[in-house]
Design a protein around this motif. Sequence first.
Motif, PDB file in Angstrom:
ATOM      1  N   TRP A 322       0.816  -1.213   0.000  1.00 54.91           N
ATOM      2  CA  TRP A 322       0.000   0.000   0.000  1.00 54.91           C
ATOM      3  C   TRP A 322       0.851   1.265   0.000  1.00 54.91           C
ATOM      4  O   TRP A 322       1.960   1.279   0.537  1.00 54.91           O
ATOM      5  CB  TRP A 322      -0.919   0.021   1.212  1.00 54.91           C
ATOM      6  N   PRO A 324      -0.174   5.404   0.550  1.00 57.74           N
ATOM      7  CA  PRO A 324      -1.107   6.531   0.624  1.00 57.74           C
ATOM      8  C   PRO A 324      -0.833   7.499  -0.527  1.00 57.74           C
ATOM      9  O   PRO A 324       0.303   7.951  -0.708  1.00 57.74           O
ATOM     10  CB  PRO A 324      -0.783   7.169   1.976  1.00 57.74           C
ATOM     11  N   SER A 325      -1.837   7.792  -1.308  1.00 53.24           N
ATOM     12  CA  SER A 325      -1.634   8.534  -2.550  1.00 53.24           C
ATOM     13  C   SER A 325      -2.660   9.644  -2.718  1.00 53.24           C
ATOM     14  O   SER A 325      -3.765   9.575  -2.186  1.00 53.24           O
ATOM     15  CB  SER A 325      -1.714   7.583  -3.752  1.00 53.24           C
ATOM     16  N   TYR A 361       4.675   3.394   4.661  1.00 45.72           N
ATOM     17  CA  TYR A 361       3.465   3.519   3.865  1.00 45.72           C
ATOM     18  C   TYR A 361       2.519   2.338   3.929  1.00 45.72           C
ATOM     19  O   TYR A 361       1.290   2.528   3.896  1.00 45.72           O
ATOM     20  CB  TYR A 361       3.790   3.865   2.416  1.00 45.72           C
ATOM     21  N   THR A 365      -1.322   2.842   5.456  1.00 43.11           N
ATOM     22  CA  THR A 365      -2.570   2.510   4.780  1.00 43.11           C
ATOM     23  C   THR A 365      -3.378   1.503   5.580  1.00 43.11           C
ATOM     24  O   THR A 365      -4.610   1.543   5.583  1.00 43.11           O
ATOM     25  CB  THR A 365      -2.302   1.987   3.364  1.00 43.11           C
ATOM     26  N   HIS A 366      -2.695   0.590   6.270  1.00 42.23           N
ATOM     27  CA  HIS A 366      -3.428  -0.302   7.173  1.00 42.23           C
ATOM     28  C   HIS A 366      -4.242   0.516   8.169  1.00 42.23           C
ATOM     29  O   HIS A 366      -5.391   0.165   8.486  1.00 42.23           O
ATOM     30  CB  HIS A 366      -2.461  -1.216   7.925  1.00 42.23           C
ATOM     31  N   MET A 368      -5.410   3.489   7.653  1.00 48.51           N
ATOM     32  CA  MET A 368      -6.525   4.073   6.910  1.00 48.51           C
ATOM     33  C   MET A 368      -7.687   3.092   6.836  1.00 48.51           C
ATOM     34  O   MET A 368      -8.855   3.485   6.823  1.00 48.51           O
ATOM     35  CB  MET A 368      -6.065   4.482   5.514  1.00 48.51           C
ATOM     36  N   SER A 375      -8.147  -3.884   2.824  1.00 49.09           N
ATOM     37  CA  SER A 375      -9.523  -3.400   2.729  1.00 49.09           C
ATOM     38  C   SER A 375     -10.533  -4.534   2.659  1.00 49.09           C
ATOM     39  O   SER A 375     -11.719  -4.312   2.833  1.00 49.09           O
ATOM     40  CB  SER A 375      -9.664  -2.487   1.509  1.00 49.09           C
ATOM     41  N   PRO A 494      -6.095   4.911  -0.767  1.00 52.31           N
ATOM     42  CA  PRO A 494      -5.204   3.748  -0.598  1.00 52.31           C
ATOM     43  C   PRO A 494      -4.641   3.265  -1.927  1.00 52.31           C
ATOM     44  O   PRO A 494      -5.103   2.268  -2.495  1.00 52.31           O
ATOM     45  CB  PRO A 494      -6.111   2.706   0.058  1.00 52.31           C
ATOM     46  N   ASP A 496      -1.316   1.839  -4.245  1.00 47.29           N
ATOM     47  CA  ASP A 496      -0.364   0.766  -3.940  1.00 47.29           C
ATOM     48  C   ASP A 496       0.727   0.708  -4.998  1.00 47.29           C
ATOM     49  O   ASP A 496       0.607   1.261  -6.088  1.00 47.29           O
ATOM     50  CB  ASP A 496      -1.073  -0.588  -3.828  1.00 47.29           C
TER      51      ASP A 496
END
Length: 568
Positions: A322, A324-325, A361, A365-366, A368, A375, A494, A496
């Motif tokens: 993942w 974060p973007s 990162y 994201t985990h 998030m 997810s 999220p 990747d």
Amino acid sequence: MLIPRGVIALDETYDVVVVGSGAAGMSTAITAKQHGLSVVILEKAAQWGGSTARSGGGVWIPGNHFLAQSSGESSTEELEDARTYLRHIIGPFAATDRIDAYIDRGPEALKFLADNSALNLEWVRGYSDYFPEAPGGRPGGRSCEPKPFDARRLGSDVDTMAPFYTKAPMNVVVKQSDYRWLSTGLRHWRGPWHMFRIGARTAVAKLRRQHLVGVGSALVASLFVGIKEAGIPVRLGTALRELVVTDGRVTGVITDQGTITARCGVMIACGGFDHNAQMREKYHREPAGAQWSIGATSNTGDGILAAETTGAAVSLMDDAWWAPSIPLPKGPWFALAERSLPRSILVNSRGRRFMNESLPYVEATHQMFGGRFGSGTGPAENLPAWLIFDQTYRNRYTFAGITGRAPLPRSWLNSGAIIKADSIAELARTIGVPADALESTIGRFNEFARTGRDEDFHRGESAYDHYYGDITNKPNPSLGELSQGPFYAARIVPGDLGTKGGINTDANARALRPDGSVIPGLYAAGNASAALMGHTYAGPGATIGPALVFGYLAALDLTAAAAEPAHP
């Protein structure tokens, strides 16, 4: 040698068929060929290099000779520390045999590939392991990156190399060691110094009429030299459709153009299911996630699906590498440094912080997703998420490639990826979060910034947090008040670098059935295999490192198979 798209002879036979032309595939092919086997590489895309070409090019292989030359580490001590580190951070998902093979054989694998290609790496000094305070972790880092490479050495083959995803202008090479300082602009003398170095490197290359490439492009280009010099055929535009199984053994592949027999075995190294919306919906419950992946667009899970039909087991399918973007109009921007710089916070739809914004990162994201691995495990509790920052942040730091004080593109604002407002309350209303909650969150964070201690999430306490922080910012390089308007919110999704789930393998990269038995003739490495790192990520290059090592180990096992009487 490259073979034109779609040109293939029916019923060809090789010792080894490699599916995929990224790090794992090229490592397998070079090693097998140098040990006397005949090899062919099949690449679905019209370009070679896979997701590796689109990466930062980092290689995390503890104790390797490039690292030893720069850091002076004792290789024996370093290997044991790295073993301890991996077992600790991977936890219950640690496969002891695979970790031991990776640690013990990694330096050997990298040395062999360097000796049989143009691979040339250097230590990224100070780029911390992602969990440097864990047992065996290294605050100074273990990551290496490729030195800038003159792609003229590839001849016309450079034209079919997959581009680095930012598509940098020719000869403008920004190394990982440069990027850290570019993000802080003029705040420290190293920023202008690295800008000068990039400019000088570009000017010298132009005078020499070079074609410099860096990061992931340099990595695949230098490996491809080994492919060319060994005379290994690379068939572009040739997709795997099925695996041929004879008496329980994988003996070849079926493509659109014909069948290729593999006397010894088939290596599946064609990446994950980054851009397969159906698989992402099944495993991640988010088919739209495909649009936020920066993995190669040809990564649609073909190899994983084909292996499953032979009885291969898969795992880690709900997870990814993942990133974060920010969903900018021209594609996702991997928010790496942006989250760690002072005067910024990350909030959820409730206007609350929910993590240390400087987390590595994958772990970020985990969080998030609510602290779970992927997810696919439940509702995404902290999505949508927003990176909130103020005008001082914009003035001081590079943001998504835009230098400080330079205006953000109007298209970013018009698309809704970036929101700008004169006050926190107005910003909150625009992005749909409670204004009182956001104001309270920022007020509390500002108190932490003044004292230098984040009492909620401990941002700035890890050496990794400081790598992308601002060392001129006191008392904590990662904390700074959000106080000067206008204020900004960047939507964070999220994204990747590729998916993590794939074919289960053993220490020799052999594909395994659900009961742990080996499927003869079938191998997997890279993102087509279930990640060695489990649900975590050891440090910069901990995807490419295992891809190189297990490609090498698979080739050695294939070499042994070739010596068996049943497989002349």
